[in-house]
Design an enzyme around this catalytic site. Structure first.
Site, PDB file in Angstrom:
ATOM      1  N   LYS A  67       1.217  -0.888   0.236  1.00  0.00           N
ATOM      2  CA  LYS A  67       0.066   0.060  -0.407  1.00  0.00           C
ATOM      3  C   LYS A  67       0.533   1.470   0.370  1.00  0.00           C
ATOM      4  O   LYS A  67       1.877   1.315   0.464  1.00  0.00           O
ATOM      5  CB  LYS A  67      -1.013  -0.179   1.083  1.00  0.00           C
ATOM      6  CG  LYS A  67      -1.657   1.466   1.013  1.00  0.00           C
ATOM      7  CD  LYS A  67      -3.535   1.392   0.711  1.00  0.00           C
ATOM      8  CE  LYS A  67      -3.744   2.062   0.780  1.00  0.00           C
ATOM      9  NZ  LYS A  67      -3.435   3.079  -0.971  1.00  0.00           N
ATOM     10  N   LYS A  91       4.465   1.583   8.314  1.00  0.00           N
ATOM     11  CA  LYS A  91       3.593   3.331   8.950  1.00  0.00           C
ATOM     12  C   LYS A  91       2.272   2.173   8.892  1.00  0.00           C
ATOM     13  O   LYS A  91       0.867   2.463  10.234  1.00  0.00           O
ATOM     14  CB  LYS A  91       3.329   4.004   8.200  1.00  0.00           C
ATOM     15  CG  LYS A  91       1.603   5.899   8.281  1.00  0.00           C
ATOM     16  CD  LYS A  91       2.549   6.413   7.262  1.00  0.00           C
ATOM     17  CE  LYS A  91       2.891   7.516   7.536  1.00  0.00           C
ATOM     18  NZ  LYS A  91       3.379   8.310   6.067  1.00  0.00           N
ATOM     19  N   LYS A 103       5.413   1.922  -2.702  1.00  0.00           N
ATOM     20  CA  LYS A 103       5.325   3.346  -3.680  1.00  0.00           C
ATOM     21  C   LYS A 103       5.908   3.535  -4.813  1.00  0.00           C
ATOM     22  O   LYS A 103       6.294   2.613  -5.295  1.00  0.00           O
ATOM     23  CB  LYS A 103       6.237   4.112  -2.577  1.00  0.00           C
ATOM     24  CG  LYS A 103       6.222   5.479  -2.174  1.00  0.00           C
ATOM     25  CD  LYS A 103       4.892   6.078  -1.307  1.00  0.00           C
ATOM     26  CE  LYS A 103       4.449   7.165  -1.159  1.00  0.00           C
ATOM     27  NZ  LYS A 103       3.964   7.513  -0.202  1.00  0.00           N
ATOM     28  N   THR A 187      -5.681  12.850   7.550  1.00  0.00           N
ATOM     29  CA  THR A 187      -3.887  13.285   8.289  1.00  0.00           C
ATOM     30  C   THR A 187      -3.859  14.175   9.601  1.00  0.00           C
ATOM     31  O   THR A 187      -3.999  13.219  10.414  1.00  0.00           O
ATOM     32  CB  THR A 187      -2.746  13.374   6.955  1.00  0.00           C
ATOM     33  OG1 THR A 187      -3.445  12.243   6.012  1.00  0.00           O
ATOM     34  CG2 THR A 187      -1.886  12.754   7.740  1.00  0.00           C
ATOM     35  N   ASN A 218      -3.117  20.742   3.093  1.00  0.00           N
ATOM     36  CA  ASN A 218      -4.230  19.693   4.122  1.00  0.00           C
ATOM     37  C   ASN A 218      -4.150  19.476   4.807  1.00  0.00           C
ATOM     38  O   ASN A 218      -4.469  19.239   6.197  1.00  0.00           O
ATOM     39  CB  ASN A 218      -3.967  18.356   3.304  1.00  0.00           C
ATOM     40  CG  ASN A 218      -5.462  17.354   3.012  1.00  0.00           C
ATOM     41  OD1 ASN A 218      -4.832  16.827   3.866  1.00  0.00           O
ATOM     42  ND2 ASN A 218      -6.388  17.739   2.988  1.00  0.00           N
ATOM     43  N   SER A 346      -8.040   5.313   4.363  1.00  0.00           N
ATOM     44  CA  SER A 346      -7.224   4.614   3.041  1.00  0.00           C
ATOM     45  C   SER A 346      -7.282   3.391   3.138  1.00  0.00           C
ATOM     46  O   SER A 346      -8.284   2.039   1.305  1.00  0.00           O
ATOM     47  CB  SER A 346      -6.183   5.005   2.319  1.00  0.00           C
ATOM     48  OG  SER A 346      -5.798   6.488   1.797  1.00  0.00           O
TER      49      SER A 346
END
Length: 412
Positions: A67, A91, A103, A187, A218, A346
């Site tokens: 992911k 994470k 990634k 986040t 953001n 997500s």
């Protein structure tokens, strides 16, 4: 970006030593399971062909499918992508998500492309990496210079290749085509939950707490608004152009309106101008670095007055600074915990896609809170048990899960 990899490896080494990790686990985690480099030919608007280079790295899948985001940037390298995938492994593991790290990236300055060229590039990248991604294999998402619109093109292209709709292959999509409620604030909301839990364990009265937020995009914007809603006083915020400070407090919602009108926080009425460097050293209870990496260093760490630092950005604190802050008794809530609210939601989007059943925004917020609070408390307990700082403790919690998964699978 190699700097970030060195930082991540140092934390891994510290955690491994503290918990007496099986060296076989560390050995496996040193390298990605798979990397892919692709060439993407794109027909430009004037009819010529440009060939772009793209990458995808799948770091570790002991806990589940890979992911991680896709970035479009002219400086993307395979080393950078591998490093970021490594980070995603930890994470996801620290939050307890059934994911490994992944990634991707494309070497391009997207500002130089038209909308149609950007779409053709996005679809071309998915065509090239399609053999190694899938809703049970590797689930990309937005990252630097990519957004929900680009994710919409990508999920459409993958679905076209497969001959049926596959919403779960990509997260961060527009809500109409399978995106999740609550993703935009996720986040920043995770940062707020971590700050709130830090107040609880440290016995800090939130109504007396002051907060400075570096970065008003953001992550920083939502962090500031949600910490303000919590009852703490936000006294300073900044963006790339500079910062503003008012010791009596700022209303982040009013600042946001001002930014929409003017394009920056700079010049906000009733506030003093401060630089991004000065903001870090203000006399506040909480500091939220939510801008760039490497902001808190050996040079300025000793001048930081905050009791709590919640890392909204990736890698804002160098290892040398970490040592200084630990010695001063500052609680640093590390990036792999503090900013993990995004990947948490997500994950919720992916679950909803697999079930074709969607939750309300309230349900998403409640589920995010449950996972973030649980993770914070596990990390805090590990920091007490092993007598280490929160960053090393976060790696310990992640390594415990990864190590167990590898052993149960028979990898070691």
């Amino acid at each position: 970006m190699q700097n970030i990899f060195e930082m991540a490896k140092k934390n891994l080494e510290k955690a491994a030593a503290a918990m007496k990790l099986d060296p076989k686990v560390a050995k496996i985690l040193e390298q990605p399971e798979r990397t892919l480099e692709v060439s993407i030919p794109v027909t430009m608007d004037d009819g010529r062909i440009e060939v772009f280079t793209g990458y995808r790295s799948q770091h570790n899948t002991a806990l589940g499918p890979a992911k991680g985001g896709i970035r479009f940037h002219q400086d993307v390298t395979m080393d950078e992508v591998k490093t970021l995938a490594f980070w995603m492994t930890f994470k996801c593991a620290v939050i307890g998500l059934p994911y490994g790290g992944g990634k991707g990236g494309v070497v391009v300055d997207p500002r130089k492309l038209s909308r149609s060229e950007l779409e053709r590039l996005s679809r071309g990248y998915i065509q090239r990496i399609a053999p190694i991604i899938g809703e049970y294999d590797d689930i990309p998402a937005p990252d630097v210079n990519t957004d929900s619109r680009i994710m919409g093109w990508m999920v459409d292209e993958y679905s076209r290749l497969r001959g049926h709709n596959v919403p779960g292959v990509i997260t961060g999509k527009p809500k109409t085509i399978g995106g999740s409620a609550g993703r935009g604030s996720a986040t920043g909301r995770g940062v707020m939950f971590c700050v709130r839990e830090a107040f609880n364990v440290l016995g800090i009265d939130k109504s007396q707490a002051t907060v400075a937020v570096q970065g008003f995009g953001n992550v920083g914007g939502f962090s500031a608004k949600l910490i303000h809603d919590l009852g703490a006083k936000v006294v300073a915020v900044s963006d790339v152009n500079g910062g503003i400070y008012n010791e009596e407090g700022l209303n982040p919602y009013d600042v946001e309106k001002y930014v929409k009108e003017t394009g920056s926080v700079v010049g906000y009425p009733g506030a003093k101008a401060v630089s991004n460097k000065e903001l870090l050293e203000l006399p506040v209870t909480v500091l939220v670095p939510a801008a760039l990496e490497g902001q808190i260093t050996a040079e300025n760490a000793d001048r930081i007055k905050a009791q709590v630092i919640a890392e909204g950005a990736n890698g804002p604190t160098t290892p040398e600074a970490d040592e200084i802050l630990s010695a001063k008794g500052v609680m640093v809530i590390p990036d792999i915990l503090a900013n993990a609210g995004g990947v948490t939601v997500s994950y919720f989007e992916w679950v909803q896609n697999l079930y074709r059943y969607y939750w309300s925004e309230r349900e998403v917020h409640a589920r995010e809170e449950e996972l973030m609070v649980k993770a914070f408390n596990e990390v805090y307990k590990a920091s007490q048990k092993y007598q280490v700082n929160m960053r090393v403790a976060a790696y310990i919690v992640a390594l415990e899960r990864l190590s167990e998964a590898m052993k149960l699978r028979g990898w070691i």
